[in-house]
Design a protein around this motif. Structure first.
Motif, PDB file in Angstrom:
ATOM      1  N   ASP A 238     -18.150 -15.222  13.456  1.00 29.30           N
ATOM      2  CA  ASP A 238     -17.679 -15.383  12.079  1.00 29.30           C
ATOM      3  C   ASP A 238     -17.619 -14.067  11.307  1.00 29.30           C
ATOM      4  OD1 ASP A 238     -17.759 -17.968  12.831  1.00 29.30           O
ATOM      5  OD2 ASP A 238     -18.872 -18.696  11.099  1.00 29.30           O
ATOM      6  N   MET A 239     -18.604 -13.194  11.545  1.00 27.34           N
ATOM      7  CA  MET A 239     -18.672 -11.962  10.759  1.00 27.34           C
ATOM      8  C   MET A 239     -17.437 -11.094  10.978  1.00 27.34           C
ATOM      9  SD  MET A 239     -20.302 -10.447   8.460  1.00 27.34           S
ATOM     10  CE  MET A 239     -21.837 -11.351   8.476  1.00 27.34           C
ATOM     11  N   ILE A 240     -16.963 -11.038  12.232  1.00 24.51           N
ATOM     12  CA  ILE A 240     -15.764 -10.250  12.516  1.00 24.51           C
ATOM     13  C   ILE A 240     -14.568 -10.858  11.785  1.00 24.51           C
ATOM     14  CG2 ILE A 240     -14.139  -9.539  14.315  1.00 24.51           C
ATOM     15  CD1 ILE A 240     -16.482  -9.365  16.239  1.00 24.51           C
ATOM     16  N   GLY A 241     -14.466 -12.192  11.828  1.00 28.37           N
ATOM     17  CA  GLY A 241     -13.365 -12.864  11.141  1.00 28.37           C
ATOM     18  C   GLY A 241     -13.414 -12.656   9.640  1.00 28.37           C
ATOM     19  N   MET A 242     -14.610 -12.694   9.057  1.00 25.88           N
ATOM     20  CA  MET A 242     -14.749 -12.492   7.622  1.00 25.88           C
ATOM     21  C   MET A 242     -14.379 -11.070   7.223  1.00 25.88           C
ATOM     22  SD  MET A 242     -18.275 -14.623   7.022  1.00 25.88           S
ATOM     23  CE  MET A 242     -18.574 -13.853   5.437  1.00 25.88           C
ATOM     24  N   LYS A 443     -18.577 -17.651  -0.510  1.00 31.01           N
ATOM     25  CA  LYS A 443     -19.364 -18.773   0.017  1.00 31.01           C
ATOM     26  C   LYS A 443     -19.736 -18.554   1.479  1.00 31.01           C
ATOM     27  CE  LYS A 443     -17.066 -22.284  -2.842  1.00 31.01           C
ATOM     28  NZ  LYS A 443     -16.176 -23.469  -2.758  1.00 31.01           N
ATOM     29  N   ALA A 444     -18.752 -18.143   2.264  1.00 26.48           N
ATOM     30  CA  ALA A 444     -18.982 -17.961   3.702  1.00 26.48           C
ATOM     31  C   ALA A 444     -19.943 -16.821   3.972  1.00 26.48           C
ATOM     32  CB  ALA A 444     -17.652 -17.698   4.412  1.00 26.48           C
ATOM     33  N   GLY A 445     -19.983 -15.838   3.070  1.00 28.35           N
ATOM     34  CA  GLY A 445     -20.827 -14.664   3.299  1.00 28.35           C
ATOM     35  C   GLY A 445     -22.234 -14.789   2.768  1.00 28.35           C
ATOM     36  N   GLN A 446     -22.526 -15.867   2.059  1.00 29.48           N
ATOM     37  CA  GLN A 446     -23.866 -16.037   1.505  1.00 29.48           C
ATOM     38  C   GLN A 446     -24.904 -16.127   2.623  1.00 29.48           C
ATOM     39  OE1 GLN A 446     -23.432 -19.474  -1.003  1.00 29.48           O
ATOM     40  NE2 GLN A 446     -22.713 -18.281  -2.750  1.00 29.48           N
ATOM     41  N   GLY A 447     -25.909 -15.271   2.497  1.00 26.33           N
ATOM     42  CA  GLY A 447     -26.972 -15.271   3.493  1.00 26.33           C
ATOM     43  C   GLY A 447     -26.668 -14.435   4.716  1.00 26.33           C
ATOM     44  N   LYS A 448     -25.461 -13.871   4.781  1.00 33.62           N
ATOM     45  CA  LYS A 448     -25.103 -13.049   5.935  1.00 33.62           C
ATOM     46  C   LYS A 448     -25.710 -11.653   5.789  1.00 33.62           C
ATOM     47  CE  LYS A 448     -22.301 -16.162   7.774  1.00 33.62           C
ATOM     48  NZ  LYS A 448     -22.506 -16.772   9.076  1.00 33.62           N
ATOM     49  N   LYS A 449     -25.901 -11.019   6.905  1.00 35.39           N
ATOM     50  CA  LYS A 449     -26.558  -9.707   6.942  1.00 35.39           C
ATOM     51  C   LYS A 449     -25.725  -8.626   6.274  1.00 35.39           C
ATOM     52  CE  LYS A 449     -26.691  -7.526  10.886  1.00 35.39           C
ATOM     53  NZ  LYS A 449     -27.042  -7.100  12.253  1.00 35.39           N
ATOM     54  N   ARG A 450     -24.409  -8.735   6.362  1.00 37.48           N
ATOM     55  CA  ARG A 450     -23.543  -7.648   5.942  1.00 37.48           C
ATOM     56  C   ARG A 450     -23.714  -7.299   4.461  1.00 37.48           C
ATOM     57  NH1 ARG A 450     -19.312  -6.315   3.261  1.00 37.48           N
ATOM     58  NH2 ARG A 450     -17.838  -4.790   4.033  1.00 37.48           N
ATOM     59  N   ALA A 451     -23.928  -8.333   3.624  1.00 41.08           N
ATOM     60  CA  ALA A 451     -23.989  -8.104   2.183  1.00 41.08           C
ATOM     61  C   ALA A 451     -25.049  -7.073   1.819  1.00 41.08           C
ATOM     62  CB  ALA A 451     -24.254  -9.413   1.457  1.00 41.08           C
ATOM     63  N   SER A 571     -17.325 -20.772   9.755  1.00 40.00           N
ATOM     64  CA  SER A 571     -17.653 -20.862   8.331  1.00 40.00           C
ATOM     65  C   SER A 571     -16.502 -20.344   7.479  1.00 40.00           C
ATOM     66  CB  SER A 571     -18.926 -20.059   8.022  1.00 40.00           C
ATOM     67  OG  SER A 571     -18.725 -18.685   8.323  1.00 40.00           O
ATOM     68  N   TYR A 572     -15.637 -19.518   8.077  1.00 41.09           N
ATOM     69  CA  TYR A 572     -14.477 -19.006   7.334  1.00 41.09           C
ATOM     70  C   TYR A 572     -13.237 -19.207   8.192  1.00 41.09           C
ATOM     71  CZ  TYR A 572     -11.770 -16.220   4.081  1.00 41.09           C
ATOM     72  OH  TYR A 572     -10.842 -15.812   3.146  1.00 41.09           O
ATOM     73  N   SER A 573     -12.433 -20.198   7.835  1.00 33.76           N
ATOM     74  CA  SER A 573     -11.289 -20.608   8.650  1.00 33.76           C
ATOM     75  C   SER A 573      -9.979 -20.104   8.061  1.00 33.76           C
ATOM     76  CB  SER A 573     -11.248 -22.129   8.734  1.00 33.76           C
ATOM     77  OG  SER A 573     -11.051 -22.669   7.429  1.00 33.76           O
ATOM     78  N   SER A 574      -8.885 -20.385   8.772  1.00 34.75           N
ATOM     79  CA  SER A 574      -7.552 -20.035   8.289  1.00 34.75           C
ATOM     80  C   SER A 574      -7.231 -20.756   6.991  1.00 34.75           C
ATOM     81  CB  SER A 574      -6.495 -20.381   9.344  1.00 34.75           C
ATOM     82  OG  SER A 574      -6.706 -19.637  10.524  1.00 34.75           O
ATOM     83  N   VAL A 575      -7.743 -21.980   6.841  1.00 32.99           N
ATOM     84  CA  VAL A 575      -7.537 -22.740   5.611  1.00 32.99           C
ATOM     85  C   VAL A 575      -8.134 -21.981   4.428  1.00 32.99           C
ATOM     86  CG1 VAL A 575      -8.146 -24.863   4.375  1.00 32.99           C
ATOM     87  CG2 VAL A 575      -7.465 -24.959   6.780  1.00 32.99           C
ATOM     88  N   LYS A 576      -9.349 -21.494   4.619  1.00 32.47           N
ATOM     89  CA  LYS A 576     -10.026 -20.780   3.534  1.00 32.47           C
ATOM     90  C   LYS A 576      -9.364 -19.427   3.262  1.00 32.47           C
ATOM     91  CE  LYS A 576     -14.406 -23.143   4.259  1.00 32.47           C
ATOM     92  NZ  LYS A 576     -15.840 -23.026   4.590  1.00 32.47           N
ATOM     93  N   PHE A 577      -8.834 -18.806   4.313  1.00 35.11           N
ATOM     94  CA  PHE A 577      -8.123 -17.537   4.141  1.00 35.11           C
ATOM     95  C   PHE A 577      -6.900 -17.736   3.235  1.00 35.11           C
ATOM     96  CE2 PHE A 577      -4.769 -14.551   5.523  1.00 35.11           C
ATOM     97  CZ  PHE A 577      -5.399 -13.352   5.234  1.00 35.11           C
ATOM     98  N   VAL A 578      -6.160 -18.818   3.465  1.00 34.07           N
ATOM     99  CA  VAL A 578      -4.976 -19.097   2.646  1.00 34.07           C
ATOM    100  C   VAL A 578      -5.393 -19.405   1.207  1.00 34.07           C
ATOM    101  CG1 VAL A 578      -3.008 -20.628   2.304  1.00 34.07           C
ATOM    102  CG2 VAL A 578      -3.608 -19.883   4.607  1.00 34.07           C
ATOM    103  N   LYS A 579      -6.468 -20.192   1.043  1.00 30.28           N
ATOM    104  CA  LYS A 579      -6.949 -20.500  -0.305  1.00 30.28           C
ATOM    105  C   LYS A 579      -7.340 -19.232  -1.045  1.00 30.28           C
ATOM    106  CE  LYS A 579      -9.468 -24.103  -1.296  1.00 30.28           C
ATOM    107  NZ  LYS A 579     -10.532 -25.139  -1.310  1.00 30.28           N
ATOM    108  N   ASP A 580      -8.046 -18.340  -0.368  1.00 25.03           N
ATOM    109  CA  ASP A 580      -8.433 -17.070  -0.981  1.00 25.03           C
ATOM    110  C   ASP A 580      -7.209 -16.218  -1.310  1.00 25.03           C
ATOM    111  OD1 ASP A 580     -11.121 -17.454  -1.161  1.00 25.03           O
ATOM    112  OD2 ASP A 580     -11.649 -16.302   0.629  1.00 25.03           O
ATOM    113  N   GLY A 581      -6.201 -16.289  -0.438  1.00 25.78           N
ATOM    114  CA  GLY A 581      -4.975 -15.533  -0.685  1.00 25.78           C
ATOM    115  C   GLY A 581      -4.267 -16.002  -1.939  1.00 25.78           C
ATOM    116  N   VAL A 582      -4.173 -17.321  -2.105  1.00 28.52           N
ATOM    117  CA  VAL A 582      -3.539 -17.875  -3.306  1.00 28.52           C
ATOM    118  C   VAL A 582      -4.360 -17.503  -4.541  1.00 28.52           C
ATOM    119  CG1 VAL A 582      -2.809 -19.990  -4.477  1.00 28.52           C
ATOM    120  CG2 VAL A 582      -2.519 -19.770  -2.007  1.00 28.52           C
ATOM    121  N   TYR A 583      -5.687 -17.593  -4.424  1.00 34.14           N
ATOM    122  CA  TYR A 583      -6.568 -17.220  -5.538  1.00 34.14           C
ATOM    123  C   TYR A 583      -6.353 -15.758  -5.934  1.00 34.14           C
ATOM    124  CZ  TYR A 583     -10.786 -15.900  -8.074  1.00 34.14           C
ATOM    125  OH  TYR A 583     -11.651 -15.405  -9.008  1.00 34.14           O
TER     126      TYR A 583
END
Length: 704
Positions: A238-242, A443-451, A571-583
């Motif tokens: 997931d981290m690479i995708g995010m 949302k997808a990045g909450q709790g992830k190490k990268r932050a 945790s971060y899908s293509s659906v969410k990518f499109v939603k974020d893009g529109v946002y």
């Protein structure tokens, strides 16, 4: 805890309202109407004097007509009638401009409400609402943008017609009166300068239209690339995708900023300054005006160079993001072999970054040649080489002594180079270094190490870049106003000469010099309307492409997600990518609408208080007999009004400069507070950041 404070403060600095204000500040040196309306009173005064001058003996200027005839002049056999045609056209243009801008102001006031509705729908967890309810909201936004575009295009064409008419009248007059050719040398230079400026504007408009057409292709390519990459990516990556999503989102933001920066880049001024590179003075009845000296005229190469360079920066923005991902395969300076090699798939995870580096390198290789293209291709090649090395050693789980440290150093060095390249790109495209993270990515990045791992390093660079951007904007703002102050005496002298002119003392040469001044003043107002058109072209394209098209794509992605159960796997899908893009694009629309509303409000205020009264006076003047006492009174009233209007606009410009300084100081204070939450940087780290942000670039100097 420290990272949470950093994120909290950063979130405070990147609210929608503050980022909109950032956009206004970064573009203020280029988009402030008050500054560009300063020549307006002079142009109205010139029109008034043309009414006065038209009472002299009439003559024909149809002695050496163009082969294909006159395109704009209706009465070439009457110089007097041609002058009145200019006055009528100018009156009509200013009159419509006020009404159009007032409508644009009212339209753009409604944009935030529709954007808020769109965002609420996007953020709702019920995906069905997005394709059921969002289209209606987007239709409302599209209707507003289309109406504003039509208004700005119509008004621009009106001013364009006046400018073309004056230009044609000047050319016809100088051609008809051969005896004046030597005396009118500087008038001819004004004509030549206008041609050069128009050439630059036309060329820039063509490239901007092409960019807008390409926008859909680039948006679709980003969405397709993410979707294909996520389908190939095993569960747990997931981290690479995010990170890929974050990089693609920022690339699209830079792309939109690049489209916007086209509007604010003064190609015409740049090219006009290149005519011989020197400036000479012209005397008009005792008044001094500046003129570019004759010399070699640059072609459209400068315009194309800017667009080519901008395209490279937009496409290559993801390079730093991809290189940063390679650092995740190291822990405490050592390779984390379990993180690097996927035992189940029996391949190096770095192959994903390698594939993406190759993908973007191939896209950039197709762009026209430029120095940034050569530079960034070298960065991509270096990244691919590092991935090859990681791919070779990953199955072994070990490497030769010293090789591990060398790879780590190579990644660190390449990341600095990539960050430097991206910093130059943000400066060229006027992209705000401080940006919002889209909601689904948050949302997808909450709790992830990268932050926590990279928050400090990235925050330091963002702070330094934001400070540099504000300092640059403030410096450019001051320089534009310094030039305005230098031209103040010129305009004052011209208005004084106009006021003291006696119709019997005004010869043909002086008349044409007045026309030349009118051409320059009207062209300045016209160029601002051209910018307004381009702003709305960008807005309508974002709505049609990035929002409407993405919404249609979203429906397909939801169906695929249900079919392949992607929501459960990632945790971060293509659906969410499109939603974020529109946002993200809804946010861009809101940003631009806010900027346009600020500009239109300024225009209406200045026009209402200082221009429309003069325009009404001009209308009355055109309907009076020149020999009547009432004409002299109205003429004096117009002259005095134009002087007062010019002074009032100058005072407004100075007030706005002070407001601008206070706003930038407040923003810099917030950045300082964020910097205070970060751990102290070492001298080496501070030096590295300054090198990233302040790297010299010929492209930035050319198009600042």
């Amino acid at each position: 805890m420290a990272s949470q404070q950093i994120e909290k403060k950063k979130n405070e600095l990147t609210t929608s309202a503050k980022l909109r204000k950032d956009t206004e500040m970064l573009l203020a040196p280029h988009a402030n109407w008050d500054k560009y309306l300063t020549p307006a009173p002079m142009s109205v005064a010139v029109l008034g004097e043309l009414v006065f001058i038209s009472s002299k003996d009439d003559f024909s200027i149809n002695k050496n007509p163009p082969k294909d005839g006159f395109k704009h002049m209706k009465y070439p056999n009457s110089f007097k009638a041609s002058l009145m045609q200019v006055c009528n056209s100018g009156w009509s243009a200013f009159n419509e401009a006020h009404n159009s801008m007032d409508q644009i102001r009212l339209y753009t006031e409604n944009v935030p409400m529709h954007v808020r509705t769109a965002v609420e729908i996007i953020l709702n967890d019920d995906d069905s609402l997005m394709h059921i309810m969002l289209p209606n909201t987007l239709i409302e936004l599209e209707n507003i943008a289309s109406a504003c575009l039509a208004l700005s295009q119509s008004t621009t064409e009106n001013f364009q017609s006046v400018v073309r008419l004056v230009h044609e009248l000047l050319e016809a007059s100088t051609n008809a009166q051969q005896a004046y050719n030597q005396d009118l040398k500087k008038v001819n230079q004004t004509i030549q300068e206008y041609k050069i400026r128009q050439e630059a504007k036309d060329e820039a408009n063509k490239r901007a239209e092409k960019d807008l057409k390409d926008f859909k292709e680039k948006w679709d390519a980003a969405e397709k690339l993410f979707d294909e990459t996520m389908k190939k990516m095993p569960s747990g990556w997931d981290m690479i995708g995010m990170n890929l999503a974050e990089g693609l989102a920022e690339s699209l933001n830079v792309l939109v900023s690049g489209l916007t920066s086209v509007v604010t880049t003064s190609f015409a001024s740049y090219m006009a300054q290149k005519v011989g590179g020197a400036v000479s003075t012209q005397t008009v009845g005792g008044a001094v005006s500046t003129q570019t000296s004759s010399g070699s005229v640059p072609g459209s190469a400068q315009v194309h160079q800017f667009f080519d360079v901008k395209d490279v920066y937009s496409e290559a923005y993801i390079i730093a993001n991809l290189v940063e991902q390679l650092k995740y395969y190291f822990k405490n300076g050592k390779i984390d072999w379990s993180a690097l090699y996927d035992q189940k798939e029996m391949k190096a995870k770095s192959d994903v970054q390698k594939g993406l580096l190759v993908e973007f390198r191939n896209k950039i290789a197709k762009l026209p040649e430029s120095a940034p293209k050569t530079e960034v291709l070298g960065l991509f090649d270096a990244g691919i080489s590092i991935c090859n090395k990681l791919g070779e050693i990953a199955p072994k789980g070990e490497c030769e002594p010293g090789q591990e440290q060398k790879i780590a150093n190579d990644i660190a060095d390449l990341l600095v180079q990539a960050q430097t390249f991206n910093s130059k790109g943000r400066q060229l495209t006027k992209t705000n270094p401080m940006s919002q993270t889209p909601p689904e990515l948050v949302k997808a990045g909450q709790g992830k190490k990268r932050a926590s791992e990279h928050a400090v390093e990235n925050a330091r660079i963002q702070i330094a870049e934001a400070r540099k951007a504000l300092d640059t904007a403030r410096d450019m703002y001051s320089k534009t106003l310094d030039r305005l102050e230098k031209n103040k005496q010129e305009m004052t002298d011209i208005l004084t000469i106009l006021a003291s002119s006696d119709v019997q003392q005004i010869d043909f040469k002086t008349t044409l010099e007045f026309l030349g001044l009118g051409l320059k003043a009207l062209a300045s107002v016209k160029e601002q309307w051209e910018k307004m058109v381009q702003f709305f072209q960008v807005v309508t394209n974002i709505i049609k492409v990035a929002m409407n098209s993405a919404t249609n794509t979203f429906v397909k992605r939801v169906e695929e997600a249900a079919k392949y159960h992607q929501k459960e796997k990632k945790s971060y899908s293509s659906v969410k990518f499109v939603k974020d893009g529109v946002y993200s694009q809804a946010f861009q629309v809101s940003n631009l609408a806010s900027l346009i509303n600020m500009m239109s409000t300024t225009y209406v205020s200045v026009s209402d208080q200082h221009i429309m009264g003069r325009i009404s006076s001009l209308g009355r003047l055109m309907n009076l007999d020149v020999s009547s006492p009432e004409f002299a009174q109205e003429r004096k009233k117009l002259q005095d009004g134009c002087k007062a209007a010019q002074l009032a606009i100058e005072q407004l410009v100075k007030k706005n400069k002070l407001d601008f300084q206070l706003q930038t100081e407040e923003r810099l204070k917030g950045l300082t507070e964020l910097a205070g939450l970060l751990p102290p940087a070492s001298q080496e780290e501070e030096k590295k950041i300054q090198e990233i942000v302040n790297a010299p670039s010929e492209e930035l100097d050319q198009y600042a």
